[in-house]
Write an enzyme that holds these catalytic residues in place. Structure first.
Site, PDB file in Angstrom:
ATOM      1  CG  HIS A  98       1.202   9.096  -5.530  1.00 28.93           C
ATOM      2  ND1 HIS A  98       0.855   7.808  -6.034  1.00 28.93           N
ATOM      3  CD2 HIS A  98       1.716   8.828  -4.413  1.00 28.93           C
ATOM      4  CE1 HIS A  98       0.929   6.822  -5.183  1.00 28.93           C
ATOM      5  NE2 HIS A  98       1.322   7.639  -4.181  1.00 28.93           N
TER       6      HIS A  98
ATOM      7  CG  ASN B 298      -1.177   4.865  -2.859  1.00 34.31           C
ATOM      8  OD1 ASN B 298      -0.509   4.611  -4.014  1.00 34.31           O
ATOM      9  ND2 ASN B 298      -0.456   5.238  -1.943  1.00 34.31           N
TER      10      ASN B 298
ATOM     11  CB  CYS C  12       4.451   6.772  -4.228  1.00 32.70           C
ATOM     12  SG  CYS C  12       3.924   5.719  -3.135  1.00 32.70           S
TER      13      CYS C  12
HETATM   14  O1  UT7 Z   1       1.953   6.719  -1.513  1.00 39.38           O
HETATM   15  C1  UT7 Z   1       2.693   6.872  -0.595  1.00 39.38           C
HETATM   16  C2  UT7 Z   1       2.687   7.777   0.498  1.00 39.38           C
HETATM   17  N1  UT7 Z   1       1.619   7.425   1.257  1.00 39.38           N
HETATM   18  C3  UT7 Z   1       1.245   8.441   2.004  1.00 39.38           C
HETATM   19  O2  UT7 Z   1       1.213   9.730   1.672  1.00 39.38           O
HETATM   20  C4  UT7 Z   1       0.236   7.956   3.017  1.00 39.38           C
HETATM   21  C5  UT7 Z   1       0.213   9.024   4.072  1.00 39.38           C
HETATM   22  N2  UT7 Z   1      -0.519   8.853   5.467  1.00 39.38           N
HETATM   23  C6  UT7 Z   1      -1.627   8.651   5.457  1.00 39.38           C
HETATM   24  O3  UT7 Z   1      -2.392   8.695   4.401  1.00 39.38           O
HETATM   25  C7  UT7 Z   1      -2.529   8.471   6.852  1.00 39.38           C
HETATM   26  O4  UT7 Z   1      -1.327   8.589   7.790  1.00 39.38           O
HETATM   27  C8  UT7 Z   1      -3.250   7.038   7.039  1.00 39.38           C
HETATM   28  C9  UT7 Z   1      -4.468   7.064   6.278  1.00 39.38           C
HETATM   29  C10 UT7 Z   1      -2.091   6.058   6.644  1.00 39.38           C
HETATM   30  C11 UT7 Z   1      -3.535   6.988   8.361  1.00 39.38           C
HETATM   31  O5  UT7 Z   1      -4.274   8.061   8.821  1.00 39.38           O
HETATM   32  P1  UT7 Z   1      -3.920   8.814  10.306  1.00 39.38           P
HETATM   33  O6  UT7 Z   1      -5.175   9.768  10.288  1.00 39.38           O
HETATM   34  O7  UT7 Z   1      -2.813   9.392  10.263  1.00 39.38           O
HETATM   35  O8  UT7 Z   1      -4.294   7.698  11.350  1.00 39.38           O
HETATM   36  P2  UT7 Z   1      -3.332   6.906  12.562  1.00 39.38           P
HETATM   37  O9  UT7 Z   1      -2.262   6.094  11.781  1.00 39.38           O
HETATM   38  O10 UT7 Z   1      -2.649   8.221  13.174  1.00 39.38           O
HETATM   39  O11 UT7 Z   1      -4.328   5.964  13.374  1.00 39.38           O
HETATM   40  C12 UT7 Z   1      -5.278   6.802  13.882  1.00 39.38           C
HETATM   41  C13 UT7 Z   1      -6.042   5.738  14.636  1.00 39.38           C
HETATM   42  C14 UT7 Z   1      -5.312   4.587  15.466  1.00 39.38           C
HETATM   43  O12 UT7 Z   1      -6.070   4.264  16.578  1.00 39.38           O
HETATM   44  P3  UT7 Z   1      -5.518   4.818  18.045  1.00 39.38           P
HETATM   45  O13 UT7 Z   1      -4.368   4.468  18.158  1.00 39.38           O
HETATM   46  O14 UT7 Z   1      -6.016   6.234  17.690  1.00 39.38           O
HETATM   47  O15 UT7 Z   1      -6.557   4.132  19.046  1.00 39.38           O
HETATM   48  C15 UT7 Z   1      -4.940   3.524  14.595  1.00 39.38           C
HETATM   49  O16 UT7 Z   1      -4.910   2.091  15.144  1.00 39.38           O
HETATM   50  O17 UT7 Z   1      -6.711   4.809  13.669  1.00 39.38           O
HETATM   51  C16 UT7 Z   1      -6.711   3.229  13.788  1.00 39.38           C
HETATM   52  N3  UT7 Z   1      -6.527   2.900  12.594  1.00 39.38           N
HETATM   53  C17 UT7 Z   1      -7.591   2.255  11.872  1.00 39.38           C
HETATM   54  N4  UT7 Z   1      -8.952   2.201  12.416  1.00 39.38           N
HETATM   55  C18 UT7 Z   1      -9.778   1.535  11.741  1.00 39.38           C
HETATM   56  C19 UT7 Z   1      -5.455   2.803  11.511  1.00 39.38           C
HETATM   57  N5  UT7 Z   1      -5.875   1.983  10.457  1.00 39.38           N
HETATM   58  C20 UT7 Z   1      -7.267   1.719  10.735  1.00 39.38           C
HETATM   59  C21 UT7 Z   1      -8.253   1.279   9.846  1.00 39.38           C
HETATM   60  N6  UT7 Z   1      -9.490   1.298  10.238  1.00 39.38           N
HETATM   61  N7  UT7 Z   1      -7.881   0.754   8.579  1.00 39.38           N
END
Ligand code: UT7
Length: 335
Positions: A262, A292, A115
């Site tokens: 980014h 992204n 990134c």
């Molecule tokens: O470009 C390089 C740098 N990248 C970044 O900076 C990205 C940084 N991270 C993020 O943007 C976020 O962490 C994400 C968008 C990737 C994820 O968001 P989050 O709020 O951290 O969600 P999470 O991973 O904690 O997941 C929450 C819930 C989980 O379910 P449970 O365990 O709470 O039941 C996941 O299984 O959301 C679920 N989940 C989804 N649900 C529907 C994860 N992905 C999805 C999805 N659709 N696509």
């Protein structure tokens, strides 16, 4: 010593739009979840059978950037190509662009900083120009993510985020020391390398071994991201490296005219916007349309912002990125 400034910009994205709704056809997800957590509405994914690859898209963006710079391909002295999704394991995409654009046998360097790749690439090009070694350097960021994502529910935490596309700029020598790149600031913290990674194929985990194991649970060749951990580090490092850039030039947040982050997550951009008290017209985001696109994201956003007249002569433009490695960086420039 010379200065370097951007004289041409271009981008290319594939035609194929994949909406959040489209994704629900092959994984359990929802438009609501994706928009709420990331801001993304749609992304571009290369269709099967298309000629597009990271190198091809990079060459398409580069052609536009060179034309807009008023130069020709023969005026370019060096190529820097940033990608994490190269066409080949080796050689890099830079040499492919040299061939695709029928350029002279100039040097071509691939940058592997994910990134932050475009920021690292710009910084490298800037140094070559500042020392007087080169006059015009082509800097490309391009990614073909869609071919390597796990598009099942198992991979939804990563695959909904990433999109394909390319951006390019021509960085040229200027003797006006008040214009162009004022400084760049690069960082890494390798202890977090496996928090956002693709583990295979690699020299340690090579293709025959993967095929022989024939293990459908082997996720090592799909991107892995510890999303929450990456998010928490991103907001801190983005802020630090912007502050570092401003302070090293004796500037304050109120001096920023345009901030191009980014495009990792709209929530990250909004956090940084709030921290630096930027109004909506002092920041440019397009993650809603493209997802992204990693090394391409800043180059695409910078080009769109410029095309829309949002960057004016003499504006203080701040670019910043954070990502896998971890690596992060900023570029401060006077337009
Ligand atoms: O470009 C390089 C740098 N990248 C970044 O900076 C990205 C940084 N991270 C993020 O943007 C976020 O962490 C994400 C968008 C990737 C994820 O968001 P989050 O709020 O951290 O969600 P999470 O991973 O904690 O997941 C929450 C819930 C989980 O379910 P449970 O365990 O709470 O039941 C996941 O299984 O959301 C679920 N989940 C989804 N649900 C529907 C994860 N992905 C999805 C999805 N659709 N696509």
């Amino acid at each position: 010593m010379y200065n370097s400034k951007i004289t041409g910009l271009g981008y290319y994205v594939p035609d194929n739009i994949v909406t959040n709704e489209d994704l629900t056809k092959f994984m359990e997800t929802s438009d609501e979840w994706i928009q709420e957590r990331t801001g993304i509405k749609e992304r571009r994914w290369i269709t099967e059978g298309s000629e597009d690859t990271s190198a091809v898209m990079g060459a398409k963006a580069a052609r536009i950037a060179i034309e807009r710079s008023g130069l020709t391909k023969d005026d370019i002295d060096f190529i820097v190509f940033a990608t994490l999704s190269p066409d080949y394991y080796f050689p890099g995409c830079g040499v492919q662009v040299q061939e695709m654009l029928d350029m002279k046998t100039i040097g071509a360097l691939d940058v592997r900083n994910q990134c932050s790749g475009f920021i690292y690439g710009l910084s490298v090009a800037d140094q070559f120009i500042k020392t007087g070694m080169y006059k015009n350097v082509l800097v490309i960021g391009s990614e073909f993510h869609s071919g390597g994502l796990d598009k099942t529910t198992r991979g939804r935490g990563v695959s909904v985020i990433f999109g394909d596309g390319a951006g390019a700029v021509v960085l040229s020598r200027t003797e006006d020391n008040t214009k162009g790149i004022l400084s760049s600031h690069l960082h890494s913290e390798g202890k977090h390398a496996e928090e956002l990674t693709v583990l295979a194929p690699s020299i340690r985990h090579w293709v025959p071994e993967i095929l022989e194991a024939n293990d459908e649970n082997d996720e090592s060749y799909f991107p892995y991201m510890n999303g929450t951990f990456v998010f928490k580090n991103a907001v801190v490092r983005f802020s630090e490296v912007i502050m570092e850039g401003l302070q090293s030039n004796g500037l304050k947040d109120t001096d920023i005219d345009m901030f191009i982050p980014h495009q990792a997550n709209l929530r990250i951009s909004q956090f940084v916007q709030k921290k630096f008290r930027l109004s909506d017209d002092q920041i440019f985001n397009n993650i809603m349309k493209y997802g992204n696109t990693t090394a391409a994201s800043i180059a695409i956003a910078l080009t769109e912002a410029w095309e829309q007249g949002k960057i004016k002569d003499n504006d203080l433009v701040v670019l910043a990125a954070f990502g896998s490695g971890f690596t992060w960086g900023s570029v401060i420039m006077r337009w």
